[in-house]
Design an enzyme around this catalytic site. Structure first.
Site, PDB file in Angstrom:
ATOM      1  N   PRO A   1      -5.909  -1.391  -5.717  1.00 26.66           N
ATOM      2  CA  PRO A   1      -6.937  -2.256  -6.292  1.00 26.66           C
ATOM      3  C   PRO A   1      -7.920  -2.719  -5.220  1.00 26.66           C
ATOM      4  O   PRO A   1      -7.557  -2.868  -4.056  1.00 26.66           O
ATOM      5  CB  PRO A   1      -6.147  -3.453  -6.836  1.00 26.66           C
TER       6      PRO A   1
ATOM      7  N   GLU B   1      -3.968   8.937   4.537  1.00 25.94           N
ATOM      8  CA  GLU B   1      -3.916   7.676   3.844  1.00 25.94           C
ATOM      9  C   GLU B   1      -4.321   6.493   4.722  1.00 25.94           C
ATOM     10  O   GLU B   1      -5.003   5.582   4.292  1.00 25.94           O
ATOM     11  CB  GLU B   1      -2.444   7.497   3.473  1.00 25.94           C
TER      12      GLU B   1
ATOM     13  N   ASP C   1       4.809 -21.071  -1.239  1.00 30.29           N
ATOM     14  CA  ASP C   1       4.847 -22.140  -2.221  1.00 30.29           C
ATOM     15  C   ASP C   1       3.836 -21.794  -3.321  1.00 30.29           C
ATOM     16  O   ASP C   1       3.526 -20.628  -3.536  1.00 30.29           O
ATOM     17  CB  ASP C   1       4.563 -23.493  -1.558  1.00 30.29           C
TER      18      ASP C   1
ATOM     19  N   ILE D   1       0.895   3.960  -3.390  1.00 32.65           N
ATOM     20  CA  ILE D   1       0.378   5.318  -3.261  1.00 32.65           C
ATOM     21  C   ILE D   1       1.555   6.283  -3.254  1.00 32.65           C
ATOM     22  O   ILE D   1       2.290   6.368  -2.274  1.00 32.65           O
ATOM     23  CB  ILE D   1      -0.440   5.462  -1.962  1.00 32.65           C
TER      24      ILE D   1
ATOM     25  N   HIS E   1      -0.562 -13.241  -1.586  1.00 32.69           N
ATOM     26  CA  HIS E   1      -1.719 -13.794  -0.873  1.00 32.69           C
ATOM     27  C   HIS E   1      -1.521 -15.252  -0.488  1.00 32.69           C
ATOM     28  O   HIS E   1      -2.444 -15.898  -0.002  1.00 32.69           O
ATOM     29  CB  HIS E   1      -2.989 -13.597  -1.706  1.00 32.69           C
TER      30      HIS E   1
ATOM     31  N   HIS F   1       0.822  -1.212   0.000  1.00 32.10           N
ATOM     32  CA  HIS F   1       0.000   0.000   0.000  1.00 32.10           C
ATOM     33  C   HIS F   1       0.852   1.254   0.000  1.00 32.10           C
ATOM     34  O   HIS F   1       0.549   2.234  -0.674  1.00 32.10           O
ATOM     35  CB  HIS F   1      -0.954  -0.015   1.202  1.00 32.10           C
TER      36      HIS F   1
ATOM     37  N   SER G   1       4.564   7.257   3.366  1.00 29.96           N
ATOM     38  CA  SER G   1       3.424   8.156   3.558  1.00 29.96           C
ATOM     39  C   SER G   1       2.270   7.426   4.240  1.00 29.96           C
ATOM     40  O   SER G   1       1.493   8.028   4.976  1.00 29.96           O
ATOM     41  CB  SER G   1       2.961   8.743   2.216  1.00 29.96           C
TER      42      SER G   1
HETATM   43  C1  HEM Z   1      -5.694  -6.935  -6.881  1.00 22.01           C
HETATM   44  C2  HEM Z   1      -4.845  -6.653  -5.959  1.00 22.01           C
HETATM   45  C3  HEM Z   1      -5.078  -6.853  -4.493  1.00 22.01           C
HETATM   46  C4  HEM Z   1      -6.238  -6.782  -3.782  1.00 22.01           C
HETATM   47  C5  HEM Z   1      -7.633  -6.475  -4.286  1.00 22.01           C
HETATM   48  C6  HEM Z   1      -5.907  -7.082  -2.412  1.00 22.01           C
HETATM   49  C7  HEM Z   1      -6.811  -7.094  -1.378  1.00 22.01           C
HETATM   50  C8  HEM Z   1      -6.554  -7.581  -0.123  1.00 22.01           C
HETATM   51  C9  HEM Z   1      -7.520  -7.696   0.935  1.00 22.01           C
HETATM   52  C10 HEM Z   1      -8.948  -7.237   0.844  1.00 22.01           C
HETATM   53  C11 HEM Z   1      -6.906  -8.253   1.993  1.00 22.01           C
HETATM   54  C12 HEM Z   1      -7.522  -8.574   3.355  1.00 22.01           C
HETATM   55  C13 HEM Z   1      -7.215  -7.471   4.330  1.00 22.01           C
HETATM   56  C14 HEM Z   1      -7.855  -7.697   5.681  1.00 22.01           C
HETATM   57  O1  HEM Z   1      -8.699  -8.562   5.825  1.00 22.01           O
HETATM   58  O2  HEM Z   1      -7.481  -6.990   6.599  1.00 22.01           O
HETATM   59  C15 HEM Z   1      -5.549  -8.504   1.608  1.00 22.01           C
HETATM   60  C16 HEM Z   1      -4.600  -9.068   2.413  1.00 22.01           C
HETATM   61  C17 HEM Z   1      -3.272  -9.129   2.094  1.00 22.01           C
HETATM   62  N1  HEM Z   1      -2.674  -8.646   0.948  1.00 22.01           N
HETATM   63 FE1  HEM Z   1      -3.627  -8.057  -0.708  1.00 22.01          FE
HETATM   64  N2  HEM Z   1      -4.569  -7.314  -2.318  1.00 22.01           N
HETATM   65  C18 HEM Z   1      -4.029  -7.180  -3.561  1.00 22.01           C
HETATM   66  C19 HEM Z   1      -2.690  -7.302  -3.901  1.00 22.01           C
HETATM   67  C20 HEM Z   1      -1.696  -7.504  -2.989  1.00 22.01           C
HETATM   68  C21 HEM Z   1      -0.283  -7.361  -3.262  1.00 22.01           C
HETATM   69  C22 HEM Z   1       0.308  -6.937  -4.598  1.00 22.01           C
HETATM   70  C23 HEM Z   1       0.364  -7.646  -2.112  1.00 22.01           C
HETATM   71  C24 HEM Z   1       1.832  -7.621  -1.809  1.00 22.01           C
HETATM   72  C25 HEM Z   1       2.797  -7.653  -2.696  1.00 22.01           C
HETATM   73  C26 HEM Z   1      -0.636  -8.005  -1.127  1.00 22.01           C
HETATM   74  C27 HEM Z   1      -0.376  -8.443   0.148  1.00 22.01           C
HETATM   75  C28 HEM Z   1      -1.346  -8.835   1.049  1.00 22.01           C
HETATM   76  C29 HEM Z   1      -1.046  -9.531   2.288  1.00 22.01           C
HETATM   77  C30 HEM Z   1       0.318  -9.991   2.748  1.00 22.01           C
HETATM   78  C31 HEM Z   1      -2.262  -9.702   2.954  1.00 22.01           C
HETATM   79  C32 HEM Z   1      -2.489 -10.323   4.334  1.00 22.01           C
HETATM   80  C33 HEM Z   1      -2.417  -9.243   5.383  1.00 22.01           C
HETATM   81  C34 HEM Z   1      -2.488  -9.771   6.826  1.00 22.01           C
HETATM   82  O3  HEM Z   1      -2.684 -10.958   7.029  1.00 22.01           O
HETATM   83  O4  HEM Z   1      -2.314  -8.952   7.740  1.00 22.01           O
HETATM   84  N3  HEM Z   1      -1.861  -7.886  -1.688  1.00 22.01           N
HETATM   85  N4  HEM Z   1      -5.349  -8.079   0.318  1.00 22.01           N
END
Ligand code: HEM
Ligand SMILES: *[C@@H]1O[C@H](CO)[C@@H](O)[C@H](O)[C@H]1NC(C)=O
Ligand SMILES: *[C@@H]1O[C@H](CO)[C@@H](O)[C@H](O)[C@H]1NC(C)=O
Ligand SMILES: *[C@@H]1O[C@H](CO)[C@@H](O)[C@H](O)[C@H]1NC(C)=O
Ligand SMILES: *[C@@H]1O[C@H](CO)[C@@H](O)[C@H](O)[C@H]1NC(C)=O
Ligand SMILES: *[C@@H]1O[C@H](CO)[C@@H](O)[C@H](O)[C@H]1NC(C)=O
Ligand SMILES: CC(=O)N[C@H]1CO[C@H](CO)[C@@H](O)[C@@H]1O
Length: 382
Positions: free
Chosen positions: A193, A119, A306, A98, A223, A94, A104
């Site tokens: 996104p 932000e 993995d 941004i 993810h 994030h 930021s």
């Molecule tokens: C289409 C792109 C993406 C969308 C729509 C998206 C959306 C989300 C959402 C909604 C969550 C759940 C947050 C929550 O429940 O608090 C999440 C978790 C997460 N996202 Fe994404 N994300 C995207 C791309 C990415 C990218 C590019 C990365 C890193 C390079 C990333 C890393 C993570 C991680 C590590 C989590 C888990 C966070 C945690 O467990 O504390 N995401 N994402």
């Protein structure tokens, strides 16, 4: 020119040595092919700076122990709660998306720049976690080298170290980022996104940041770890696009499972609370927190980075609509199949490279920005 090339060669060499030395999985350095990313930048500077002004080991004179302090601190945080890695990885994403990797996203609304609003409060950011972890690392660095190490560098290094701790790939992080003075509320709303975005929109938003399809698909492999609040998949499960029906692309057994997991979040909550948060993480003892496997009945391999994320998509078990949409486009679907079909090395390599690229997005360097003393507050008072 020859001199600078020699220096550069040495830098690449030391990065290589570091790679082979640090990487627990022993991935070969050669296949990282650092050169394509950086070779074109040689002529831009007389030293080991890359095109954005970052350097290898920027703090080697001013705070030589900086990176080891971060590493040690992260190891400690991780052994307390291994979810720190996922929290920081998302924070990093994030921040970098941004206005670039400028910390930021860390700015608090309790002080500083009221006009820009914040932000941290912006829509996609609300469930960001890990601010306190960055603060605690910063505090330690301030004791060792006051006012030297930027919050933006801390986020980038700590994220990389957190990925390593979950068994993910190593990649070198150049340093010398400076911290922004402002937070960017409006940008936050449009740049990140959304979970319900279709593949066209997702690819578009990544393209705006310079990532092609392959880089985008590999980055979404983040993810593989972490957890997700039920509010982000609620509509898919019960009322997809106002149809009153679930998203038809969800595999039926998976739908049942997810509905069970997310049952008590059917209340009209706008903010995640601990009760409405379906923790999709594995038990604390697991290495990494493979959330997709946690939902399936299969036993987790325990490896965070993995290919299970991609395998889940192949069987219609993506959690977010945006995840599953990777199968809705010919090109991205082909990439998902490719990542799912080998031992994970292609994904790990691509992910590492894309993360390096992301960590250089629109960074502030030189005399731009500032080095905050407290990551939540800009130095200048308003
Ligand atoms: C289409 C792109 C993406 C969308 C729509 C998206 C959306 C989300 C959402 C909604 C969550 C759940 C947050 C929550 O429940 O608090 C999440 C978790 C997460 N996202 Fe994404 N994300 C995207 C791309 C990415 C990218 C590019 C990365 C890193 C390079 C990333 C890393 C993570 C991680 C590590 C989590 C888990 C966070 C945690 O467990 O504390 N995401 N994402
Ligand atoms: C906020 O920013 C706008 C433009 O960036 C400026 O015109 C306005 O005066 C600022 N308001 C305050 C209260 O600083
Ligand atoms: C990590 O897990 C612990 C306990 O399991 C919890 O208290 C904490 O809020 C979680 N932290 C993050 C950043 O998700
Ligand atoms: C994808 O989403 C965008 C923006 O939300 C929308 O304009 C477009 O029509 C959608 N495309 C498809 C194929 O659904
Ligand atoms: C969720 O709440 C709505 C309205 O309150 C209700 O109609 C629906 O049956 C509930 N769904 C579940 C699975 O409990
Ligand atoms: C940093 O600033 C925040 C927000 O004002 C404050 O709560 C916190 O105590 C500060 N931390 C330090 C170490 O001064
Ligand atoms: C997904 C999420 O948490 N959205 C919230 C983000 O913050 C705005 C207001 O700041 C809320 O209206 C959203 O519901």
């Amino acid at each position: 020119m020859a001199g600078s090339m020699t220096i550069w060669f040495f830098v690449v060499l030391s990065i290589s040595i570091l790679l082979s030395w640090t990487n627990p999985r022993g991935e070969t350095i050669k296949s990282f092919s650092l050169s394509p990313l950086y070779s074109s930048t040689q002529s831009a500077s007389s030293s080991n700076e890359d095109i954005s002004g970052l350097r290898y080991d920027f703090y080697h004179k001013t705070c030589p122990q900086a990176e080891s302090i971060v590493r040690t601190h992260m190891a400690r945080l991780y052994s307390d709660h291994n979810n720190v890695s996922a929290a920081l990885l998302r924070l990093f994403f994030h921040d970098c998306f941004i206005e670039g990797c400028d910390a930021s996203v860390l700015l608090d609304d309790s002080n500083g720049d009221k006009n820009h609003s914040i932000e941290r409060q912006a829509i996609p950011n609300q469930t960001l976690r890990g601010f306190d972890k960055i603060d605690s690392i910063k505090e330690e660095l301030e004791k060792a080298c006051p006012g030297v190490v930027s919050c933006a560098d801390i986020v980038s290094i700590a994220t990389r170290d957190g990925i390593m701790l979950t068994g993910g790939p190593f990649y070198p992080v150049l340093t010398g980022r400076r911290d922004s003075i402002h937070s960017y509320f409006n940008e936050a709303l449009s740049a990140i996104p959304r979970p319900d975005d279709n593949i066209t929109q997702t690819l578009h938003l990544f393209d705006l940041r310079g990532f092609d399809e392959r880089e985008t698909v590999s980055l979404l492999g983040a993810h593989n770890i972490g957890k997700i609040g039920c509010e982000f998949i609620q509509k898919r499960l019960f009322n997809f696009k106002g149809t009153g029906q679930p998203d038809p692309t969800i595999a039926p057994d998976f739908l049942t499972e997810m509905r069970m997991r997310c049952q008590d979040s059917n209340r009209t909550t706008t903010r995640p609370s601990s009760s409405s948060m379906a923790s999709l993480e594995m038990s604390e003892s697991a290495v990494g927190m493979s959330y997709l496997q946690a939902l399936s009945s299969s036993i987790s391999s325990g490896a965070g980075f993995d290919t299970h994320y991609y395998q889940s998509l192949l069987s219609g078990r993506g959690l977010l609509f945006a995840d599953q949409q990777l199968m809705a486009n010919e090109k991205t679907a082909r990439l998902v199949r490719a990542y799912a079909s080998d031992d994970g090395s292609t994904f790990r390599m691509d992910f590492a490279r894309a993360m390096m690229k992301m960590s250089g997005l629109n960074v502030l360097t030189g005399s731009q920005g500032q080095v905050r003393q407290n990551c939540s507050l800009p130095l200048v008072s308003s």
